[in-house]
Every structure is written in C-alpha cells, then in structure tokens.
Design an enzyme around this catalytic site. Structure first.
Site, PDB file in Angstrom:
ATOM      1  N   GLU A  80      84.874 145.359 -10.128  1.00 14.60           N
ATOM      2  CA  GLU A  80      85.800 146.327  -9.540  1.00 14.60           C
ATOM      3  C   GLU A  80      86.365 147.252 -10.615  1.00 14.60           C
ATOM      4  O   GLU A  80      86.712 146.809 -11.698  1.00 14.60           O
ATOM      5  CB  GLU A  80      86.953 145.606  -8.834  1.00 14.60           C
ATOM      6  CG  GLU A  80      86.513 144.747  -7.653  1.00 14.60           C
ATOM      7  CD  GLU A  80      85.965 145.575  -6.481  1.00 14.60           C
ATOM      8  OE1 GLU A  80      86.155 146.803  -6.470  1.00 14.60           O
ATOM      9  OE2 GLU A  80      85.344 144.953  -5.594  1.00 14.60           O
ATOM     10  N   CYS A 142      92.293 139.615  -2.978  1.00 15.22           N
ATOM     11  CA  CYS A 142      91.575 139.875  -4.231  1.00 15.22           C
ATOM     12  C   CYS A 142      92.208 141.046  -4.981  1.00 15.22           C
ATOM     13  O   CYS A 142      92.457 140.962  -6.183  1.00 15.22           O
ATOM     14  CB  CYS A 142      90.096 140.153  -3.958  1.00 15.22           C
ATOM     15  SG  CYS A 142      89.226 138.672  -3.429  1.00 15.22           S
ATOM     16  N   HIS A 166      83.746 141.094  -7.490  1.00 12.05           N
ATOM     17  CA  HIS A 166      83.420 140.602  -6.146  1.00 12.05           C
ATOM     18  C   HIS A 166      81.944 140.186  -6.121  1.00 12.05           C
ATOM     19  O   HIS A 166      81.098 140.850  -6.720  1.00 12.05           O
ATOM     20  CB  HIS A 166      83.647 141.704  -5.091  1.00 12.05           C
ATOM     21  CG  HIS A 166      84.982 141.617  -4.419  1.00 12.05           C
ATOM     22  ND1 HIS A 166      85.900 142.637  -4.459  1.00 12.05           N
ATOM     23  CD2 HIS A 166      85.542 140.632  -3.660  1.00 12.05           C
ATOM     24  CE1 HIS A 166      86.988 142.275  -3.767  1.00 12.05           C
ATOM     25  NE2 HIS A 166      86.787 141.070  -3.273  1.00 12.05           N
TER      26      HIS A 166
HETATM   27  N1  PCA Z   1      87.817 137.273  -1.125  1.00 12.88           N
HETATM   28  C1  PCA Z   1      88.960 137.897  -0.519  1.00 12.88           C
HETATM   29  C2  PCA Z   1      90.115 136.986  -0.823  1.00 12.88           C
HETATM   30  C3  PCA Z   1      89.514 135.711  -1.269  1.00 12.88           C
HETATM   31  C4  PCA Z   1      88.111 136.013  -1.556  1.00 12.88           C
HETATM   32  O1  PCA Z   1      87.289 135.245  -2.082  1.00 12.88           O
HETATM   33  C5  PCA Z   1      89.139 139.372  -0.865  1.00 12.88           C
HETATM   34  O2  PCA Z   1      88.118 140.046  -1.097  1.00 12.88           O
HETATM   35  O3  PCA Z   1      90.264 139.881  -0.911  1.00 12.88           O
END
Ligand code: PCA
Length: 201
Positions: A80, A142, A166
């Site tokens: 990100e 996240c 991610h």
């Molecule tokens: N993904 C979520 C919250 C926990 C996770 O593993 C997110 O993308 O916000």
C-alpha cells in the site's frame, strides 16, 4: 541483527480463515536476511487493533514494521502507498461500524508508507510473483492500523520503515468463496521476499 515486527489479522466478516495469521505463525522467530521476525496477531477491531500494534512497538522496539492484511478478491500482492485519516464501512469483529470518522482528530490527512514499496514489487516480479503498488488501503481496519503505526512513528520521531501489504486469498479460503487465490506457501514466500527488501530501502 535487526528486529521486524510483522503483524497479521484474525478472521473477519465472511472470511472464516485469514491467511495473514498463518504467515505470521510460519515466520515468527525466523531470521530473513538480517531481520529477526516478531509475529503479532491483531484483532479486527477498530478500538483494539491500533492499541495492540502500538503496544507491540513499545514492547519490542522494532527496527521496521510490516503489517499484513487480507484483501479478498485481489489477484496480486499489493504494497500500500498511503493510509488515510478516515475509517468507514463494514462492521468489525466487535460489531462496531464507523461512519466516515477521523482516526486521529488532529492527525495528517494521510501518511505515505515508508517501506521500499517499488523495490518490493520489483523483487516479487523477479521471482515471478504478481504484484503491484496499491493506491488505497480502503477505510477498514487495515487502513486504520497502517495509519496508526505511521502516525505514531511521526509523533515519536521514529525513523523506521513501516507500512502495509495487502495479500490475496489463500486456496483454503477460496474453497469456501469464489475468488482469485494463491497457495499459502507462495503467500509466505512472497512475504519473505518482501522482508528481504528492507535493507534495500
Ligand atoms: N483485512 C481487512 C481487515 C483485516 C484483514 O485481514 C482490511 O483490508 O481492512
């Protein structure tokens, strides 16, 4: 030897498995390049997740922080670029639903990742793992964790690499839902490659 705090999340919403929890379990205590990994599982809870990660930073005094989260539906590993000062969206595991709130009342609108995100994408490509930089971490837990870590680093004048990655679903998760998926072992390998980029940053 430097210390890396590597965080993952518990299952949430309609995801009965969170592959990030298995990655931190697999890598906890391991040494990758010159980094020793300290794994920490975070709750998917707007009121607890930030607290837990900031306590872990306080306790372990890491030299870098990488947080991992599941982005079910994404096909690639996505470092990100930015966290924004906003939380909104779906219910967390405690049942809380934020409605466009600020994460830090007087915090910056956003914080850029201080991880070497382009080097990470390049290294993943060199090892034939699909990856691209993502320009939004969303507004769920996240993004909250990424924002809180970068905000705390700024406030405490801690100049350590920190940010968020991610990852796509694992095959195990995709057995239960139709979505693009990777093997759990490839997801773990990809994160090891990501960690090995830290020195390049
Ligand atoms: N993904 C979520 C919250 C926990 C996770 O593993 C997110 O993308 O916000």
């Amino acid at each position: 030897m430097k210390k890396l705090l590597l965080t993952g999340f518990e299952p949430f919403l309609d995801n009965p498995i969170n592959p990030t929890a298995k990655i931190i379990e697999a890598l906890d205590g391991k040494t990758i390049a010159s980094w020793t990994v300290e794994g920490k599982l975070l709750p998917v809870d707007f009121h607890q997740a930030g607290k837990h990660v900031l306590e872990a930073i306080q306790t372990h005094q890491p030299d870098a922080v990488i947080s991992l989260g599941l982005a079910a539906g994404r096909q690639m590993i996505t470092p990100e670029r930015i966290a924004i000062n906003c939380q909104d969206g779906a219910k967390d595991n405690a049942g809380y639903i934020p409605l466009g709130e600020k994460i830090q009342e007087t915090g910056a609108d956003g914080y850029f990742s201080t991880l070497p995100i382009q080097a990470m994408v390049n290294k993943l490509h060199a090892n034939t793992f699909p990856a691209q930089i993502s320009n939004t971490a969303g507004t769920y837990v996240c993004n909250h964790v990424m924002y809180q870590v970068l905000h705390a680093c700024k406030q405490q004048e801690k100049e350590i690499p920190a940010g968020f990655i991610h990852i796509p679903a694992s095959h195990e998760l995709a057995l239960k839902k139709t979505m693009p998926s990777w093997s759990q072992s490839d997801l773990t390998k990809a994160v090891e490659l990501i960690i090995s980029c830290l020195e390049e940053g």
